[in-house]
Motif scaffolding. Structure first.
Motif, PDB file in Angstrom:
ATOM      1  N   LYS A  23       0.816  -1.226   0.000  1.00  0.00           N
ATOM      2  CA  LYS A  23       0.000   0.000   0.000  1.00  0.00           C
ATOM      3  C   LYS A  23       0.842   1.265   0.000  1.00  0.00           C
ATOM      4  N   GLY A  25       0.056   0.037   8.367  1.00  0.00           N
ATOM      5  CA  GLY A  25      -0.372   0.991   7.353  1.00  0.00           C
ATOM      6  C   GLY A  25       0.004   0.585   5.943  1.00  0.00           C
ATOM      7  N   VAL A  26       1.215   0.067   5.748  1.00  0.00           N
ATOM      8  CA  VAL A  26       1.633  -0.306   4.387  1.00  0.00           C
ATOM      9  C   VAL A  26       1.108  -1.680   3.968  1.00  0.00           C
ATOM     10  N   THR A  27       0.584  -2.469   4.909  1.00  0.00           N
ATOM     11  CA  THR A  27       0.006  -3.758   4.533  1.00  0.00           C
ATOM     12  C   THR A  27      -1.514  -3.684   4.426  1.00  0.00           C
ATOM     13  N   GLY A  53      -3.563  -0.711   5.706  1.00  0.00           N
ATOM     14  CA  GLY A  53      -4.059   0.651   5.608  1.00  0.00           C
ATOM     15  C   GLY A  53      -4.989   0.980   6.762  1.00  0.00           C
ATOM     16  N   ASN A 107      -2.503   5.204   4.417  1.00  0.00           N
ATOM     17  CA  ASN A 107      -1.581   4.274   5.065  1.00  0.00           C
ATOM     18  C   ASN A 107      -0.899   4.869   6.293  1.00  0.00           C
ATOM     19  N   ASP A 108      -1.071   6.165   6.548  1.00  0.00           N
ATOM     20  CA  ASP A 108      -0.482   6.797   7.725  1.00  0.00           C
ATOM     21  C   ASP A 108      -1.586   7.036   8.760  1.00  0.00           C
TER      22      ASP A 108
END
Length: 178
Positions: free
Chosen positions: A30, A78-80, A82, A136-137
């Motif tokens: 993501k 967040g990067v996996t 979200g 994602n943050d």
């Protein structure tokens, strides 16, 4: 030891982590996130497990230990997966609409509010009274949701305003007749 700080973080297979002194960059499906942390913390990455270590037991370092571990974990989530915040608009004539990358809010003011989507955040309007904020943050998603909610916070008598979907508004009785 901090209970949260001493927990190891398991890194999923589709996530890549780069550690450069006090900066950590996390890349996943993501997107990617990069953040600088306190220089006193040390990081060990072995066999897909990241641990955060602290140099001493001073009060400030203890607090930073758990915070650092949680922020790194939030970056990985967040990067996996979200993050998502859902807002609900309650009130007669109150509605939201999406025009390209602008969110238009009709909240009883003399003119509609037009907000441009911040970088890294996706805003969806599935219905006229619903707003979904994706990103994602975690900090950015929560801050933007609170910013939108701040235009018309829910009032306690009729519950009109913008509220989170899972939020409960404590109602007041209001005036009583004779």
């Amino acid at each position: 030891m901090s209970r949260i700080g001493k927990k190891p973080i398991e890194i999923p297979k589709n996530v890549e982590i780069k550690i450069e002194e006090n900066e950590i960059e996390v890349k996943g499906p993501k997107g990617s996130l990069r953040q600088a942390f306190d220089k006193s913390m040390t990081y060990e990455l072995e066999d897909g497990v990241l641990t955060v270590n602290r140099p001493n037991d001073s009060k400030k370092i203890k607090a930073l230990h758990g915070l650092t571990r949680t922020l790194i974990y939030n970056m990985i989530v967040g990067v996996t997966e979200g993050y998502k915040k859902e807002l609900e608009i309650v009130g007669t004539g109150y509605r939201a609409s999406k025009n390209g990358n602008k969110l238009a809010l009709n909240l009883g003011f003399s003119h509609p509010l037009e907000l441009e989507d911040p970088k890294g955040i996706i805003v969806e309007v599935p219905a006229a009274n619903q707003i979904v904020i994706l990103g994602n943050d975690k900090q950015q998603v929560g801050a933007y949701a609170a910013f939108i909610r701040g235009f018309r916070e829910p009032e306690p008598y009729k519950g009109k305003g913008i509220k989170y979907v899972d939020e409960h508004i404590r109602r007041k009785v209001g005036k009583t007749g004779k």
